[in-house]
Write a protein that holds these residues in place. Structure first.
Motif, mmCIF file in Angstrom:
data_model
loop_
_atom_site.group_PDB
_atom_site.id
_atom_site.type_symbol
_atom_site.label_atom_id
_atom_site.label_comp_id
_atom_site.label_asym_id
_atom_site.label_seq_id
_atom_site.Cartn_x
_atom_site.Cartn_y
_atom_site.Cartn_z
ATOM 1 N N MET A 192 10.888 25.499 -2.941
ATOM 2 C CA MET A 192 9.874 24.581 -2.404
ATOM 3 C C MET A 192 9.450 24.976 -0.987
ATOM 4 O O MET A 192 8.304 24.776 -0.609
ATOM 5 N N LEU B 97 19.519 14.929 -3.583
ATOM 6 C CA LEU B 97 18.856 15.971 -2.788
ATOM 7 C C LEU B 97 19.814 17.134 -2.583
ATOM 8 O O LEU B 97 21.021 16.947 -2.519
ATOM 9 N N GLN B 98 19.255 18.321 -2.528
ATOM 10 C CA GLN B 98 20.056 19.498 -2.227
ATOM 11 C C GLN B 98 19.498 20.161 -0.972
ATOM 12 O O GLN B 98 19.954 19.901 0.136
ATOM 13 N N CYS B 99 18.465 20.995 -1.120
ATOM 14 C CA CYS B 99 17.941 21.672 0.079
ATOM 15 C C CYS B 99 17.173 20.718 0.978
ATOM 16 O O CYS B 99 16.946 20.997 2.141
ATOM 17 N N GLY B 100 16.729 19.598 0.428
ATOM 18 C CA GLY B 100 16.071 18.584 1.237
ATOM 19 C C GLY B 100 14.578 18.773 1.451
ATOM 20 O O GLY B 100 13.937 17.908 2.046
ATOM 21 N N PHE B 101 14.011 19.857 0.962
ATOM 22 C CA PHE B 101 12.600 20.133 1.286
ATOM 23 C C PHE B 101 11.657 19.151 0.585
ATOM 24 O O PHE B 101 10.685 18.682 1.171
ATOM 25 N N CYS B 102 11.966 18.835 -0.657
ATOM 26 C CA CYS B 102 11.113 17.898 -1.403
ATOM 27 C C CYS B 102 11.430 16.454 -1.051
ATOM 28 O O CYS B 102 10.696 15.543 -1.422
ATOM 29 N N THR B 103 12.582 16.259 -0.385
ATOM 30 C CA THR B 103 13.191 14.933 -0.285
ATOM 31 C C THR B 103 12.352 13.866 0.420
ATOM 32 O O THR B 103 12.161 12.782 -0.136
ATOM 33 N N CYS B 134 10.608 19.365 -7.496
ATOM 34 C CA CYS B 134 11.888 19.695 -6.877
ATOM 35 C C CYS B 134 12.429 20.920 -7.598
ATOM 36 O O CYS B 134 12.439 20.957 -8.825
ATOM 37 N N ARG B 135 12.854 21.923 -6.841
ATOM 38 C CA ARG B 135 13.380 23.133 -7.468
ATOM 39 C C ARG B 135 14.895 23.105 -7.577
ATOM 40 O O ARG B 135 15.467 23.933 -8.263
ATOM 41 N N CYS B 136 15.542 22.189 -6.849
ATOM 42 C CA CYS B 136 17.010 22.261 -6.740
ATOM 43 C C CYS B 136 17.760 21.378 -7.711
ATOM 44 O O CYS B 136 18.794 21.769 -8.233
ATOM 45 N N THR B 137 17.305 20.160 -7.902
ATOM 46 C CA THR B 137 18.150 19.148 -8.558
ATOM 47 C C THR B 137 17.952 19.049 -10.065
ATOM 48 O O THR B 137 18.692 18.332 -10.724
HETATM 49 S S1 FES Z 1 16.155 19.294 -3.036
HETATM 50 FE FE1 FES Z 1 15.391 21.321 -2.823
HETATM 51 S S2 FES Z 1 13.406 21.108 -3.622
HETATM 52 FE FE2 FES Z 1 14.258 19.189 -4.052
#
Ligand code: FES
Ligand code: FES
Lengths: 767, 165
Positions: A192, B97-103, B134-137
């Motif tokens: 993202m 949330l993981q990387c937090g970018f979409c959060t 979201c790419r992470c969760t």
């Molecule tokens: S937590 Fe990484 S893109 Fe949603």
């Protein structure tokens, strides 16, 4: 009670949930004050000679400070291909293309502006005279295809074995042999957060670069190389990273150009790529063609398997060009196949370079063998679960060496399969499928399996033991700081590493701070990728904590005037006390006040570990429209001991979704001229929340002995297991209608086409 | 340049802006509120989601001048005292949330979704968040977070027919 194995909530979350993470674009720093903004002019053609570049018109556009083309950077060394021992060394590139462009999106020039809004317009004014050449696309390139690199004399970047090394009698004695050529399509990692950089030079000629990456130390090494600098002249700082998935390892040409511009102008410079740039210029993943041949007995014994790989490396060979090495290593997966062989060839094409993407080489191996198992099962008319059970390696506790050189540490593959089948209610699903088939339901049910074993935490080569360093320091106020050579970007290391130290030192998780990603603070480290972090970086934190306790014990003995052997460590107080006299004690914080209490250590593992599992996918296919719907995903992912189930499950969820996305949604597409057709999120079918269900995770933990934690890697299991399970499920849904294979992504259109072709075939047989 | 007056996270603001300035850039650059992120250039990803008069919008698709006279709430504004908003707290509790970018965008979209439909089914949550990538969760824990937040915000309420959680 130990905190290990419990669902500790992430300490990093409050920050992300209030002010948001500080990603590279968000960094506010004095050193970046007055930064200019860099914009890349990218090739609109897949393959062309550059006759001339004229930047003069852009120089008078509003806010433009400077514009440069490849000629300005010509004194920097040509960039060799990654692994130039294995890859044709003539396949070099430049930071900005000089005489030729080799993919749409290749950086050709840069324009530097005062404000970010000025760049998009200004880059339109750079005039470049191109002489178009024919594109080079696909896996099996015609002999007369134009050469991307004339000096190389070939479009083959490298080979591992070749056709002449194949054994002609490999399938002798097999009652049934099935062969098929299938495609493991190219996909976009698409984190993202796109790529970005900020660069500033200090007066002593040292570069500080903020770059989203997966390991600051590796990024520093590559950035220094690209700029012709010594590593000591480069400091890389890793801000928060908005996802990476293998595509943010090292440094890209764009990062180096931003640093070069900052030096040239004597002014800090910044760059954040657009999503359009990201989709055409960040490395792609996968991109392999497989010819799979499988043979065995009619009752389901697999006797021989052959895998022939062609890797589309894209235009400039990067790590993707050598990933077939890992694919080959995992050729036979979890199966005991008496005769097997694999060869690979990497070719260059006029497309975006291919790099690592979550799983990197292993999902491809699993996809190939799992498709082969299903093709074989369909051919002999035996249930695919039964064929798998019959051919899986039996449980082993001593490491098992495969014919491809991998040394599987521990595994019980049959148990993993059975657990997944049970959790899925497999027998009931097959019954429901039979009912729907019998009633010719428009919506048919498909059940797909995938049993896998993968390699995680690999060192630099098969024979070099993987290592990672960590420092742990206890402070006089009772808090602690950990330095790690790993590099989190969503995995939750700050919490997990704190749990490990907390468990040893008796310091609460909230009082432990994790630092990473600053090469001045932590000069060495392997970063985060290949699912290595916990098993090596985490193990290093535990080891450092234990070593710190030994140092502290010595000092406590002196301070309490007691024998070391008489001291016990009381975790509830984070203090050493004399056995039998708890009053005579000294906390770690007091020892730290007297003298700095810090230990740095390097953990070294005997080798890579091999997590395994089975995924079951349940899909419904509308036989009128071809539309597949993923109804359920049930997975067993055994990565040894689980430190924090919350985090491990999160890793599995994310991987499963990305894996499923490759199976039936996502694909990078080029047209016949080499133009990318998936260059925006409006065109690239990025997986959304409506396309996947909630996932059903079954637990299984088979410890490894390769680290004291007993853990293996979990980051990539999802993409390795899920992709073939979903693909197999879609095909299974329509198998009774005569469909044997559908290439990924198994979209409605492809399923519908497969159904039409199968119907035409059975129609013609009827007549 | 155009002068605009608006409320951001409860604070009255006034600024001279270029007519083409996007709201997301106004918030990030002028106000220094950098929780909302830019993840795409085609209004697809939702990383930039904020509330405009309490309704979620993609702030990359709104001009700053269009927000004149309106009230904007960003993720920062949900936590005026550093205390987590119940929806944000549910994201933490459920590892949404993981990387937090979409959060930040995801949380704002969830707040808006729950305001409109206090007791959504899982399917309604997934449909409501379709425009937030979201790419992470893998979305699993995001959906769990939103369903959990619904229960926390209105414990007595019941989900619409076709319950699934
Ligand atoms: S937590 Fe990484 S893109 Fe949603
Ligand atoms: S940045 Fe606004 S929708 Fe993607």
């Amino acid at each position: 009670m130990s905190i290990l194995g419990t669902r500790v909530l992430r300490t990093e979350d409050p920050r992300f949930l209030t002010t948001g993470g500080v990603y590279t674009e968000d960094v506010v720093d004095d050193r970046l004050a007055g930064a200019c903004h860099v914009f890349f002019v990218r090739s609109p053609l897949a393959h062309a000679r550059i006759n001339g570049i004229d930047v003069s018109a852009t120089l008078s556009a509003p806010g433009v400070i400077a514009a440069y083309s490849g000629a300005d950077l010509a004194d920097l060394p040509a960039i060799p291909p990654m692994m130039s021992g294995l890859i044709n060394a003539e396949m070099t590139r430049r930071l900005l293309a000089i005489d030729k462009v080799r993919y749409v999106g290749e950086p050709v020039a840069v324009v530097v502006t005062e404000h970010p809004y000025q760049g998009e317009d200004a880059i339109e004014l750079v005039a470049i005279d191109y002489d178009p050449m024919p594109p080079v696309l696909g896996f099996e390139l015609p002999a007369d295809a134009p050469l991307l690199f004339e000096a190389a004399g070939t479009n083959v970047a490298g080979e591992l074995g070749n056709e002449s090394s194949l054994q002609p009698d490999l399938f002798d004695g097999c009652e049934v042999v099935v062969s098929r050529t299938i495609v493991n399509q190219r996909v976009a990692p698409a984190p993202m957060e796109t790529r970005a950089a900020a660069a500033a030079w200090s007066t002593d000629g040292r570069l500080t670069a903020w770059i989203p990456n997966q390991g600051a130390q590796g990024t520093r090494a590559e950035l220094a190389e690209l700029l012709g600098l010594d590593q000591s002249q480069v400091r890389v700082i890793t801000p928060d990273v908005g996802g990476a998935f293998g595509a943010k390892f090292g440094a890209d040409p764009e990062h180096a150009v931003v640093a070069w511009v900052a030096r040239r102008l004597g002014r800090p410079a910044r760059w954040t790529e657009t999503r359009y740039e990201n989709l055409i210029s960040m490395t792609h993943g996968r991109g392999q063609q497989h010819t799979i041949t499988i043979g065995g007995s009619r009752d389901g014994d697999v006797r021989a398997y052959r895998l022939q790989i062609i890797q589309d490396a894209g235009s400039y060979p990067r790590i993707g060009a050598i990933l077939p090495y890992l694919t080959i290593m995992m050729t036979t997966g979890p199966y005991d196949i008496p005769r097997a062989e694999a060869i690979a060839k990497s070719v260059v094409t006029t497309t975006t370079p291919v790099g690592a993407y979550r799983g990197a080489g292993r999902p491809e191996a699993t996809a190939a063998i799992e498709r082969a198992m299903d093709l074989f099962a369909a051919e002999i008319g035996v249930d695919p679960a039964q064929v798998r059970r019959k051919n899986l390696l039996p449980a082993f506790a001593q490491p098992h060496r495969t014919a491809f050189g991998a040394l599987y540490d521990t595994g019980d593959y049959v148990a993993g399969l059975d657990k997944a089948l049970e959790a899925a209610g497999y027998a009931q699903l097959r019954k429901e499928q039979a009912d729907r088939r019998a009633s010719r339901d428009v919506r048919q049910l498909g059940i797909g399996l995938s049993s896998y074993v993968e390699i995680t935490g690999m060192g630099d080569g098969p024979e070099s033991p993987p290592t990672e360093n960590a420092s742990v320091e206890v402070h006089p106020d009772g808090t602690a700081t950990i330095l790690t050579g790993t590099s989190p970007h969503g995995q939750g290391h700050a919490t997990a590493w704190a749990m490990l130290a907390s468990d040893e030192l008796g310091i609460p998780v909230e009082k432990i701070t994790l630092k990473w990603g600053d090469t001045d603070l932590i000069p060495e480290g392997g970063g985060t990728g290949g699912s290595r972090s916990l098993q090596q970086g985490g193990a290093a934190v535990q080891q450092a904590s234990r070593e710190l306790l030994e140092v502290a014990r010595e000092r406590a003995a002196a301070s309490l005037e007691a024998n070391q052997a008489d001291l016990v460590f009381d975790r509830t107080r984070s203090a050493f006390a004399v056995a039998g006299d708890p009053e005579a004690s000294v906390p770690l914080s007091d020892l730290a006040a007297a003298e700095r209490l810090v230990v740095r250590t390097v953990f070294s593992a005997p080798g890579a570990t091999f997590p395994f599992g089975t995924h079951v996918a349940v899909v419904e296919v509308d036989t009128e429209t071809g539309k597949p719907t993923l109804l359920r995903m049930i997975t067993v992912d055994d990565a040894g001991v689980v430190l924090n189930p919350l985090l491990a499950e999160g890793q599995r969820h994310g991987g499963i979704a990305q894996g499923a996305a490759q199976a039936f949604v996502e694909e990078v597409v080029y047209d016949a001229d080499g133009n990318p057709l998936t260059a925006s999120f409006a065109d690239y079918p990025f997986l959304s929340a409506t396309e996947v269900p909630s996932f059903e995770l079954a637990e299984m933990q088979t410890p490894t002995t390769y680290n004291p934690l007993g853990v293996k890697g979990i980051g990539e299991a999802g993409t390795i297991g899920a992709t073939p399970a979903v693909q197999n499920a879609v095909i299974d849904a329509v198998a009774h209608l005569g469909v044997r294979h559908i290439d990924m992504p198994a979209t409605s259109r492809r399923v519908w086409q497969a159904l039409r072709e199968a119907a035409a075939l059975s129609g013609s047989e009827d007549t | 340049m155009t002068r605009i007056e608006l409320t951001v996270n409860g604070e009255q603001r006034s600024a001279e802006v270029e007519p083409r300035l996007l709201l997301v850039h106004y918030l990030r650059e002028t106000c220094g509120l950098r929780a909302a992120n830019v993840g795409c250039d085609t209004t697809s990803c939702g990383a930039c989601t904020v509330l405009l008069n309490d309704v979620s919008v993609k702030s990359c698709t709104v001009l700053a001048v269009q927000a004149a006279g309106m009230s904007v709430t960003t993720a920062e504004g949900l936590a005026p005292d550093g205390e987590l908003h119940p929806v944000a707290a549910a994201f933490r509790q459920n590892h949404g949330l993981q990387c937090g970018f979409c959060t930040p965008g995801m949380v704002m979209a969830a707040v808006s979704l729950l305001a409109e439909n206090p007791h959504p089914t899982e399917e309604e949550v997934r449909e409501g968040l379709e425009g937030n990538f979201c790419r992470c969760t893998g979305y699993h824990n995001i959906v769990a977070s939103v369903l959990d937040a619904a229960d926390v915000l209105d414990p007595g309420g019941t989900r619409a027919a076709g319950v699934s959680a």
